[in-house]
Design a protein around this motif. Structure first.
Motif, PDB file in Angstrom:
ATOM      1  N   ARG A 168       6.869  34.679   9.595  1.00 14.06           N
ATOM      2  CA  ARG A 168       7.458  34.676  10.556  1.00 14.06           C
ATOM      3  C   ARG A 168       9.116  36.180   9.611  1.00 14.06           C
ATOM      4  NH1 ARG A 168      11.378  29.996  11.846  1.00 14.06           N
ATOM      5  NH2 ARG A 168      11.643  29.221   9.727  1.00 14.06           N
ATOM      6  N   GLY A 169       8.942  36.227   9.726  1.00 14.01           N
ATOM      7  CA  GLY A 169       9.168  37.977   8.911  1.00 14.01           C
ATOM      8  C   GLY A 169      10.627  37.942   8.571  1.00 14.01           C
ATOM      9  N   ILE A 170      11.405  36.669   8.438  1.00  7.97           N
ATOM     10  CA  ILE A 170      12.782  36.648   9.198  1.00  7.97           C
ATOM     11  C   ILE A 170      13.540  36.786   7.525  1.00  7.97           C
ATOM     12  CG2 ILE A 170      14.259  34.978   8.406  1.00  7.97           C
ATOM     13  CD1 ILE A 170      12.583  32.809  11.006  1.00  7.97           C
ATOM     14  N   ARG A 171      12.772  36.457   6.252  1.00  7.88           N
ATOM     15  CA  ARG A 171      12.736  36.933   4.828  1.00  7.88           C
ATOM     16  C   ARG A 171      12.050  37.149   4.621  1.00  7.88           C
ATOM     17  NH1 ARG A 171      15.974  33.014   1.810  1.00  7.88           N
ATOM     18  NH2 ARG A 171      16.185  34.597   0.650  1.00  7.88           N
ATOM     19  N   THR A 210      11.801  50.192  11.386  1.00  8.25           N
ATOM     20  CA  THR A 210      12.396  49.593  10.104  1.00  8.25           C
ATOM     21  C   THR A 210      11.633  49.361   9.558  1.00  8.25           C
ATOM     22  OG1 THR A 210      13.254  47.402  11.873  1.00  8.25           O
ATOM     23  CG2 THR A 210      13.914  49.576  12.762  1.00  8.25           C
ATOM     24  N   ALA A 211      12.544  48.362   8.446  1.00  6.16           N
ATOM     25  CA  ALA A 211      12.549  47.783   7.966  1.00  6.16           C
ATOM     26  C   ALA A 211      11.836  45.907   8.006  1.00  6.16           C
ATOM     27  CB  ALA A 211      13.172  47.322   6.196  1.00  6.16           C
ATOM     28  N   GLY A 212      12.963  45.917   8.776  1.00  2.00           N
ATOM     29  CA  GLY A 212      12.517  44.560   9.711  1.00  2.00           C
ATOM     30  C   GLY A 212      11.136  43.859  10.082  1.00  2.00           C
ATOM     31  N   ASP A 213      10.391  44.919  10.350  1.00  2.00           N
ATOM     32  CA  ASP A 213       9.174  45.596  10.753  1.00  2.00           C
ATOM     33  C   ASP A 213       8.273  45.094   9.434  1.00  2.00           C
ATOM     34  OD1 ASP A 213       9.669  46.286  13.948  1.00  2.00           O
ATOM     35  OD2 ASP A 213      10.035  48.286  13.215  1.00  2.00           O
ATOM     36  N   ILE A 214       8.460  45.421   7.954  1.00  3.10           N
ATOM     37  CA  ILE A 214       7.641  45.794   7.678  1.00  3.10           C
ATOM     38  C   ILE A 214       7.834  44.084   6.831  1.00  3.10           C
ATOM     39  CG2 ILE A 214       7.408  45.763   5.559  1.00  3.10           C
ATOM     40  CD1 ILE A 214       8.826  49.158   6.065  1.00  3.10           C
ATOM     41  N   GLY A 215       8.474  43.396   7.416  1.00  5.15           N
ATOM     42  CA  GLY A 215       9.157  41.980   6.830  1.00  5.15           C
ATOM     43  C   GLY A 215       7.478  41.835   7.759  1.00  5.15           C
ATOM     44  N   LEU A 216       7.450  41.610   9.158  1.00  5.48           N
ATOM     45  CA  LEU A 216       6.778  41.113   9.934  1.00  5.48           C
ATOM     46  C   LEU A 216       5.143  41.615   9.752  1.00  5.48           C
ATOM     47  CD1 LEU A 216       9.356  42.101  13.739  1.00  5.48           C
ATOM     48  CD2 LEU A 216       8.489  39.256  12.679  1.00  5.48           C
ATOM     49  N   ILE A 217       5.415  42.448   9.740  1.00  3.42           N
ATOM     50  CA  ILE A 217       3.674  42.616   9.026  1.00  3.42           C
ATOM     51  C   ILE A 217       3.738  42.159   7.558  1.00  3.42           C
ATOM     52  CG2 ILE A 217       2.303  44.779   8.439  1.00  3.42           C
ATOM     53  CD1 ILE A 217       3.899  46.463  10.456  1.00  3.42           C
ATOM     54  N   PHE A 218       4.221  42.192   6.643  1.00  4.05           N
ATOM     55  CA  PHE A 218       4.571  41.136   5.470  1.00  4.05           C
ATOM     56  C   PHE A 218       3.768  39.863   5.657  1.00  4.05           C
ATOM     57  CE2 PHE A 218       5.301  38.646   2.228  1.00  4.05           C
ATOM     58  CZ  PHE A 218       4.825  39.117   0.654  1.00  4.05           C
ATOM     59  N   THR A 225      10.319  25.992   3.477  1.00  6.65           N
ATOM     60  CA  THR A 225      10.511  27.027   4.241  1.00  6.65           C
ATOM     61  C   THR A 225      10.413  28.181   4.317  1.00  6.65           C
ATOM     62  OG1 THR A 225      12.795  26.389   3.824  1.00  6.65           O
ATOM     63  CG2 THR A 225      11.865  25.025   4.837  1.00  6.65           C
ATOM     64  N   PHE A 226      10.509  28.673   2.460  1.00  4.85           N
ATOM     65  CA  PHE A 226      10.930  29.489   2.866  1.00  4.85           C
ATOM     66  C   PHE A 226       9.842  30.710   2.757  1.00  4.85           C
ATOM     67  CE2 PHE A 226      10.259  32.877  -0.317  1.00  4.85           C
ATOM     68  CZ  PHE A 226      11.110  34.219  -0.362  1.00  4.85           C
ATOM     69  N   VAL A 227       8.195  30.089   2.942  1.00  4.00           N
ATOM     70  CA  VAL A 227       6.915  30.583   3.091  1.00  4.00           C
ATOM     71  C   VAL A 227       6.755  30.693   5.087  1.00  4.00           C
ATOM     72  CG1 VAL A 227       4.670  30.245   3.616  1.00  4.00           C
ATOM     73  CG2 VAL A 227       5.930  29.722   1.337  1.00  4.00           C
ATOM     74  N   SER A 228       7.661  29.714   5.601  1.00  2.00           N
ATOM     75  CA  SER A 228       7.759  29.591   6.649  1.00  2.00           C
ATOM     76  C   SER A 228       8.755  30.968   7.401  1.00  2.00           C
ATOM     77  CB  SER A 228       8.584  28.141   7.732  1.00  2.00           C
ATOM     78  OG  SER A 228       8.641  28.366   9.264  1.00  2.00           O
TER      79      SER A 228
END
Length: 81
Positions: free
Chosen positions: A45-48, A3-11, A38-41
């Motif tokens: 972590r794939g949150i943002r 999913t798109a969330g997975d892409i965020g985690l991979i990024f 905090t944004f980098v964090s």
């Protein structure tokens, strides 16, 4: 199916790897890219997920083309599918 969330985690993993290879802290990367630490964090972590503007700023801060960050993310996403 990924999913798109997975892409965020991979990024986030790609970003963390590049940052670690340059021995740059999250705080230093944030300063160089003109974003909050905090944004980098949250990115790592794939949150943002970054906007195109932020993506280019992160690439410049790392001395890496933003296109390389995206390409590596896409390659890992495809590999995991």
């Amino acid at each position: 199916m990924k999913t798109a969330g997975d892409i965020g985690l991979i990024f986030g993993e790609v970003l963390r790897r590049h940052r670690s290879e340059k021995n740059i802290s999250q705080e230093e990367l944030a300063h160089r890219a003109d974003v909050d630490r905090t944004f980098v964090s949250r990115l790592e972590r794939g949150i943002r997920q970054p906007t195109i503007t932020t993506l280019i700023g992160l690439g410049q801060a790392l001395g890496t083309p933003a296109a390389d960050l995206v390409r590596e993310t896409e390659e890992e996403y495809q590999r995991q599918r």
